[in-house]
Design an enzyme around this catalytic site. Structure first.
Site, PDB file in Angstrom:
ATOM      1  N   ASP A 129       0.847  -1.178   0.000  1.00  0.00           N
ATOM      2  CA  ASP A 129       0.000   0.000   0.000  1.00  0.00           C
ATOM      3  C   ASP A 129       0.898   1.250   0.000  1.00  0.00           C
ATOM      4  O   ASP A 129       1.773   1.367  -0.856  1.00  0.00           O
ATOM      5  CB  ASP A 129      -0.968  -0.073   1.196  1.00  0.00           C
ATOM      6  CG  ASP A 129      -1.995   1.029   1.231  1.00  0.00           C
ATOM      7  OD1 ASP A 129      -3.008   0.909   0.511  1.00  0.00           O
ATOM      8  OD2 ASP A 129      -1.801   2.009   1.966  1.00  0.00           O
ATOM      9  N   HIS A 344      -7.175  -6.675  -0.682  1.00  0.00           N
ATOM     10  CA  HIS A 344      -6.149  -5.639  -0.567  1.00  0.00           C
ATOM     11  C   HIS A 344      -5.064  -5.930   0.459  1.00  0.00           C
ATOM     12  O   HIS A 344      -3.925  -5.495   0.304  1.00  0.00           O
ATOM     13  CB  HIS A 344      -6.802  -4.290  -0.219  1.00  0.00           C
ATOM     14  CG  HIS A 344      -5.818  -3.185  -0.037  1.00  0.00           C
ATOM     15  ND1 HIS A 344      -5.088  -2.661  -1.090  1.00  0.00           N
ATOM     16  CD2 HIS A 344      -5.399  -2.510   1.080  1.00  0.00           C
ATOM     17  CE1 HIS A 344      -4.286  -1.713  -0.643  1.00  0.00           C
ATOM     18  NE2 HIS A 344      -4.452  -1.604   0.668  1.00  0.00           N
TER      19      HIS A 344
END
Length: 368
Positions: A129, A344
């Site tokens: 991320d 994610h």
């Protein structure tokens, strides 16, 4: 409620055997002891394990060094010196007040200072991320300190054009209209032309409304964010175009959260405890420097010249695997993988698959 000292013991800061004291922590991976390291004018909380070639793990938003709890023991056992900081604004690390303290110069400077403090000349950087964005910036600004880069989910898109990738923006536009990002124009200016003001990045830039909502309920924010087993990327593509506006953070939580929790009860408690201490504003301040970061890199060659690996998650609808297409034009030495049935939070959702890919690449490119 478990008191802080006992909770830390249970979560691995004391004897590893303590994890068996409560069933909820039975599968908890242990963390090494934490110590504070002075770097770049602040203190970073750093967890270290193992010896050998240095591997620095950089967490994302809203994450912690704890996000790498599954990878730390495996990489140390494979013969690597694993260095894992709570990044600036997170966890037990310092949280400067001014927004400018979270620009890319400060963030990369923290890492260089950390290497200096630990007497490490070069390291492989593994990021997820926002940690992936930081990992990609290290060879642009401090290539001499970088042996290699591994990014989880976050592709390398030059000049901070990540949120302007056509796979993201075109579905949000009126039918028949297309958009081409211009690296010579502030990405935030371009994002405001495309997305609604509630798009999470823009919402972070529009005052402190998102901060207030998230800080009011750290538990709900973390739990609502860290989800898996959501709709697939194929199903996402069939949803109305308005969904592409990515109105995620700073919004009221639904009565029933979609999908399943990524974290077990003990892991969630650890995250909540830390974000109750810091709030989310320091972490959000990373986003508030996107324009400043874009300016800083305008005259910087956007070529990544170190060995690199990109690990995508099949069902991440923001950082999509398709966004890695074309990366080879900027990353000279690139290996790519996609982890199936993953959303994610790849290092925590699929720790075995992710760690195996990382360890295999390290053993081939930087043998211990």
């Amino acid at each position: 409620m478990i008191d802080i000292s006992r909770r830390r013991l249970l979560l691995g800061f004391g004897a590893a055997a303590a994890t068996s004291m409560m069933p909820v922590f039975a599968q908890q991976a242990t963390m090494p002891p934490v110590r504070m390291v002075k770097t770049n004018g602040i203190n970073l909380a750093v967890y270290e394990a193992g010896s050998g070639p240095a591997v620095v793990l950089l967490h994302g938003f809203p994450g912690l060094a704890f996000s790498w709890r599954h990878q730390i023991p495996a990489l140390a056992a494979a013969g690597y010196r694993v260095i894992v900081p709570d990044l600036r604004g997170y966890g037990l690390s310092d949280t400067p007040k001014d927004v400018e303290s979270y620009d890319i110069a400060h963030l990369t400077g923290d890492i260089v200072g950390l290497l200096d403090a630990l007497d490490v000349k070069k390291a492989v950087f593994v990021g997820h991320d926002w940690g992936g964005l930081l990992a990609w910036q290290m060879p642009l600004f401090h290539e001499v300190r970088v042996a290699g880069v591994i990014s989880a989910n976050t592709p390398f898109i030059p000049h901070w054009m990540l949120w302007l990738h056509p796979d993201l923006v075109n579905p949000a536009l009126p039918e028949g209209k297309t958009f081409v990002a211009d690296p010579n124009v502030d990405p935030i200016v371009q994002m405001r032309e495309i997305y609604s003001s509630e798009m999470y990045v823009l919402k972070f830039l529009n005052g402190k409304t998102a901060d207030t909502v998230m800080n009011r309920d750290p538990r709900g924010t973390v739990r609502g964010s860290m989800r898996k087993d959501l709709i697939t990327s194929a199903e996402w593509g069939k949803l109305p175009p308005a969904v592409a506006h990515m109105e995620y953070y700073g919004q009221p939580l639904p009565a029933k959260l979609p999908g399943r929790d990524v974290l077990n009860a003990g892991e969630l408690e650890f995250y909540v405890e830390h974000f109750e201490r810091t709030g989310f504003t320091p972490a959000i301040n990373w986003y508030r420097n996107l324009s400043r970061n874009w300016k800083a890199g305008l005259d910087v060659d956007q070529t990544i010249r170190v060995p690199s690996m990109m690990i995508s998650a099949a069902h991440d609808v923001v950082l999509r695997p398709s966004m890695t297409n074309g990366m080879d034009a900027y990353v000279n030495d690139l290996e790519k993988h996609v982890i199936a049935d993953c959303w994610h939070w790849t290092p925590e959702e699929k720790p075995q698959e992710f760690t195996q890919l990382v360890t295999s690449w390290l053993e081939r490119r930087f043998p211990s």
